[in-house]
Design a protein around this motif. Structure first.
Motif, PDB file in Angstrom:
ATOM      1  N   LYS A   5       0.836  -1.214   0.037  1.00  0.00           N
ATOM      2  CA  LYS A   5       0.018   0.105  -0.052  1.00  0.00           C
ATOM      3  C   LYS A   5       0.926   1.415   0.121  1.00  0.00           C
ATOM      4  O   LYS A   5       0.412   2.031  -0.746  1.00  0.00           O
ATOM      5  N   LEU A   6       1.929   1.074   0.738  1.00  0.00           N
ATOM      6  CA  LEU A   6       2.936   2.457   0.856  1.00  0.00           C
ATOM      7  C   LEU A   6       3.710   2.493  -0.610  1.00  0.00           C
ATOM      8  O   LEU A   6       3.630   3.742  -0.908  1.00  0.00           O
ATOM      9  N   THR A   7       3.788   1.584  -1.298  1.00  0.00           N
ATOM     10  CA  THR A   7       4.660   1.571  -2.645  1.00  0.00           C
ATOM     11  C   THR A   7       3.470   2.421  -3.306  1.00  0.00           C
ATOM     12  O   THR A   7       4.060   3.184  -4.187  1.00  0.00           O
ATOM     13  N   ILE A   8       2.452   1.836  -3.362  1.00  0.00           N
ATOM     14  CA  ILE A   8       1.145   2.455  -4.486  1.00  0.00           C
ATOM     15  C   ILE A   8       1.135   3.869  -4.186  1.00  0.00           C
ATOM     16  O   ILE A   8       0.807   4.795  -4.916  1.00  0.00           O
ATOM     17  N   LEU A   9       0.832   4.336  -2.824  1.00  0.00           N
ATOM     18  CA  LEU A   9       0.700   5.614  -2.326  1.00  0.00           C
ATOM     19  C   LEU A   9       1.879   6.632  -2.838  1.00  0.00           C
ATOM     20  O   LEU A   9       1.624   7.718  -3.507  1.00  0.00           O
ATOM     21  N   LEU A  10       3.079   5.854  -2.904  1.00  0.00           N
ATOM     22  CA  LEU A  10       4.296   6.853  -3.095  1.00  0.00           C
ATOM     23  C   LEU A  10       4.336   7.124  -4.695  1.00  0.00           C
ATOM     24  O   LEU A  10       4.482   8.100  -5.355  1.00  0.00           O
ATOM     25  N   LEU A  11       3.770   6.028  -5.434  1.00  0.00           N
ATOM     26  CA  LEU A  11       3.758   6.192  -6.923  1.00  0.00           C
ATOM     27  C   LEU A  11       2.807   6.999  -7.437  1.00  0.00           C
ATOM     28  O   LEU A  11       2.929   7.910  -8.172  1.00  0.00           O
ATOM     29  N   VAL A  12       1.646   7.206  -6.570  1.00  0.00           N
ATOM     30  CA  VAL A  12       0.607   7.818  -6.760  1.00  0.00           C
ATOM     31  C   VAL A  12       0.942   9.486  -6.703  1.00  0.00           C
ATOM     32  O   VAL A  12       0.552  10.301  -7.528  1.00  0.00           O
ATOM     33  N   VAL A  13       1.629   9.921  -5.655  1.00  0.00           N
ATOM     34  CA  VAL A  13       2.021  11.016  -5.112  1.00  0.00           C
ATOM     35  C   VAL A  13       3.237  11.469  -6.252  1.00  0.00           C
ATOM     36  O   VAL A  13       3.038  12.567  -6.644  1.00  0.00           O
ATOM     37  N   ILE A  14       3.915  10.664  -6.665  1.00  0.00           N
ATOM     38  CA  ILE A  14       5.001  10.957  -7.818  1.00  0.00           C
ATOM     39  C   ILE A  14       4.461  11.406  -9.035  1.00  0.00           C
ATOM     40  O   ILE A  14       4.994  12.408  -9.598  1.00  0.00           O
ATOM     41  N   ILE A  15       3.541  10.546  -9.566  1.00  0.00           N
ATOM     42  CA  ILE A  15       3.098  10.692 -10.776  1.00  0.00           C
ATOM     43  C   ILE A  15       1.999  11.807 -10.688  1.00  0.00           C
ATOM     44  O   ILE A  15       2.089  12.540 -11.637  1.00  0.00           O
ATOM     45  N   GLY A  16       1.365  12.340  -9.537  1.00  0.00           N
ATOM     46  CA  GLY A  16       0.810  13.111  -9.562  1.00  0.00           C
ATOM     47  C   GLY A  16       1.441  14.565  -9.349  1.00  0.00           C
ATOM     48  O   GLY A  16       1.071  15.640 -10.284  1.00  0.00           O
ATOM     49  N   SER A  17       2.550  14.759  -8.755  1.00  0.00           N
ATOM     50  CA  SER A  17       3.377  15.960  -8.826  1.00  0.00           C
ATOM     51  C   SER A  17       3.807  16.179 -10.323  1.00  0.00           C
ATOM     52  O   SER A  17       4.296  17.361 -10.440  1.00  0.00           O
ATOM     53  N   ILE A  18       4.249  15.000 -10.818  1.00  0.00           N
ATOM     54  CA  ILE A  18       4.834  15.142 -12.473  1.00  0.00           C
ATOM     55  C   ILE A  18       3.630  15.889 -12.888  1.00  0.00           C
ATOM     56  O   ILE A  18       4.219  16.847 -13.717  1.00  0.00           O
ATOM     57  N   TYR A  19       2.459  15.351 -13.131  1.00  0.00           N
ATOM     58  CA  TYR A  19       1.567  15.969 -14.068  1.00  0.00           C
ATOM     59  C   TYR A  19       0.922  17.314 -13.566  1.00  0.00           C
ATOM     60  O   TYR A  19       0.449  18.042 -14.539  1.00  0.00           O
ATOM     61  N   THR A  20       1.137  17.508 -12.086  1.00  0.00           N
ATOM     62  CA  THR A  20       0.787  18.971 -11.807  1.00  0.00           C
ATOM     63  C   THR A  20       1.741  19.879 -12.270  1.00  0.00           C
ATOM     64  O   THR A  20       1.133  20.962 -12.481  1.00  0.00           O
ATOM     65  N   GLU A  21       3.018  19.541 -12.388  1.00  0.00           N
ATOM     66  CA  GLU A  21       3.928  20.418 -12.815  1.00  0.00           C
ATOM     67  C   GLU A  21       3.915  20.684 -14.186  1.00  0.00           C
ATOM     68  O   GLU A  21       3.903  22.077 -14.752  1.00  0.00           O
ATOM     69  N   LYS A  22       3.337  19.637 -15.011  1.00  0.00           N
ATOM     70  CA  LYS A  22       3.174  19.803 -16.523  1.00  0.00           C
ATOM     71  C   LYS A  22       1.854  20.690 -16.721  1.00  0.00           C
ATOM     72  O   LYS A  22       1.874  21.365 -18.014  1.00  0.00           O
ATOM     73  N   LEU A  23       0.829  20.415 -16.045  1.00  0.00           N
ATOM     74  CA  LEU A  23      -0.415  21.028 -16.268  1.00  0.00           C
ATOM     75  C   LEU A  23      -0.422  22.560 -15.927  1.00  0.00           C
ATOM     76  O   LEU A  23      -0.392  22.523 -14.581  1.00  0.00           O
ATOM     77  N   GLN A  24      -0.821  23.287 -16.631  1.00  0.00           N
ATOM     78  CA  GLN A  24      -0.782  24.534 -16.305  1.00  0.00           C
ATOM     79  C   GLN A  24      -2.044  25.158 -16.512  1.00  0.00           C
ATOM     80  O   GLN A  24      -2.496  25.380 -17.698  1.00  0.00           O
ATOM     81  N   VAL A  25      -2.802  25.542 -15.541  1.00  0.00           N
ATOM     82  CA  VAL A  25      -3.939  25.995 -15.750  1.00  0.00           C
ATOM     83  C   VAL A  25      -4.309  27.649 -15.592  1.00  0.00           C
ATOM     84  O   VAL A  25      -3.721  28.155 -14.577  1.00  0.00           O
ATOM     85  N   THR A  26      -4.608  28.229 -16.549  1.00  0.00           N
ATOM     86  CA  THR A  26      -4.463  29.705 -16.729  1.00  0.00           C
ATOM     87  C   THR A  26      -5.845  30.066 -16.323  1.00  0.00           C
ATOM     88  O   THR A  26      -7.020  29.760 -16.874  1.00  0.00           O
ATOM     89  N   PRO A  27      -6.014  31.104 -15.160  1.00  0.00           N
ATOM     90  CA  PRO A  27      -7.548  31.681 -14.862  1.00  0.00           C
ATOM     91  C   PRO A  27      -8.080  32.271 -16.131  1.00  0.00           C
ATOM     92  O   PRO A  27      -7.113  32.875 -16.797  1.00  0.00           O
ATOM     93  N   MET A  28      -9.247  32.385 -16.150  1.00  0.00           N
ATOM     94  CA  MET A  28      -9.753  33.129 -17.264  1.00  0.00           C
ATOM     95  C   MET A  28      -9.682  34.692 -17.314  1.00  0.00           C
ATOM     96  O   MET A  28      -9.750  35.112 -18.376  1.00  0.00           O
TER      97      MET A  28
END
Length: 367
Positions: A5-28
């Protein structure tokens, strides 16, 4: 199990942080969001033409809510208006959500083909927004504020969309429709014509084009009859009136069928109009039984035929254009790309209108 479970949680956090950096949301608020745009032209003394492309953009204010302002680009070519417009704006322009496109009267007279081709080829433009022609300059209509609306574009969009409930207007006039008509044989473009009367924006008639240039402006009564004869279906109100106090209002749907023949090099058309609807107001008869109902149907049929024949005579003798897309049916039956001037052929054709009226309901009471 806990280690897994800990391994899965770490993978989710790592993948989420990578996509969060790439995904740039610009306010309208960091965009100029276009509610509508237009096309005008200015002719110089040296016969040069300057294109004027006003864009109405929303303004977001915490206290006052939404409002709009115009940002206008001017240049000697349509594409260069984009450069000039951006020089007057502190934000990038977002144009894919526009409500309406307004073509000024002078620009419509000059020709809209380049404008349509450029807009249709632009993947950022909403090609399903409605297009209208206005009296005067589109810039003035876009700048006009309508009470209760963030922009005039929002108001005009609603006016055009709801017009199909009356006056037999179609549901839409989009870039897709216009491009199809301009590229088709035996068809002439028509667009809604709006104008500013005092402080009100009103739908005043229809602009008729010969190829890509506006040729005539039809008043509303003629536009109503043209739409009945031109469209496959529509809705509107027709009246049978004997005096200012004695009349019948008939809210109806109409369906149209066209039959085309050719005899001795002259085209013949039979236009069948089938009306079906309700009497919504009656001050002409105290009581309506089945016999009287049939009589009203016959009187309405005669009145509609009279209206249609009057319009057809004016179309053939004054406008001398095919306003009903009859050339499209002829070309489909007798061959395309034959070099035929369909405006001339339809003006010389024999056209007969056959009207059938059916009353469904006559209302709860009579007056």
């Amino acid at each position: 199990m806990n280690r897994k479970k800990l391994t899965i949680l770490l993978l989710v956090v790592i993948i989420g942080s990578i996509y969060t950096e790439k995904l740039q949301v610009t306010p309208m608020e960091e965009f100029n969001i276009s509610s509508g745009f237009g096309l005008d032209i200015k002719k110089g003394a040296d016969s040069k033409v300057q294109y004027v492309a006003p864009f109405s953009v929303y303004q977001f204010k915490e206290q006052k809510g939404e409002s709009s302002k115009n940002i206008t680009g001017k240049a000697e070519s349509l594409t260069e208006t984009r450069q000039d417009r951006q020089l007057k704006s502190n934000k990038p322009l977002l144009i894919g959500v526009q409500r309406i496109v307004i073509i000024g009267e002078e620009a419509a007279n000059y020709g809209i083909l380049n404008f349509v081709n450029l807009s249709f080829a632009n993947p950022q433009i909403n090609d399903r927004s409605n297009i209208v022609v206005c009296k005067g300059k589109s810039e003035d209509l876009l700048a006009h504020m309508v009470k209760g609306y963030p922009s005039s574009s929002d108001y005009i969009e609603g006016m055009i969309k709801s017009a199909n409930n009356y006056n037999f207007f179609p549901k839409e006039y989009t870039f897709l429709n216009i491009y199809s008509i301009l590229e088709s044989e035996g068809r002439n473009l028509v667009l809604p014509y709006i104008e500013l009367k005092d402080t009100d924006i009103v739908l005043a008639g229809m602009a008729v084009f010969k190829k890509d240039k506006m040729a005539y402006i039809l008043p509303m009564e003629e536009s109503k009859i043209m739409n009945m004869l031109r469209l496959r279906s529509g809705k509107g109100v027709l009246s049978l009136q004997q005096s200012p106090e004695e009349y019948i209002n008939y809210y109806t749907k109409v369906k149209r069928k066209v039959r085309c023949n050719k005899k001795d090099d002259v085209y013949e058309f039979n236009i069948d109009l089938i009306f079906q609807g309700d009497i919504v107001l009656n001050t002409l008869y105290k009581d309506i039984d089945k016999k009287k109902e049939k009589q009203i149907e016959e009187l309405l049929s005669q009145e509609i035929e009279k209206m249609c024949n009057g319009f057809l005579n004016k179309m053939k003798e004054v406008y001398k254009m095919d306003l009903l897309e009859l050339g499209m049916y002829s070309a489909a039956k007798y061959g395309r790309e034959s070099g035929v001037d369909w405006n001339k052929e339809i003006s010389d054709a024999n056209i007969k209108v056959n009207v059938k009226v059916k009353i469904d309901k006559i209302g709860i009471g009579h007056y």
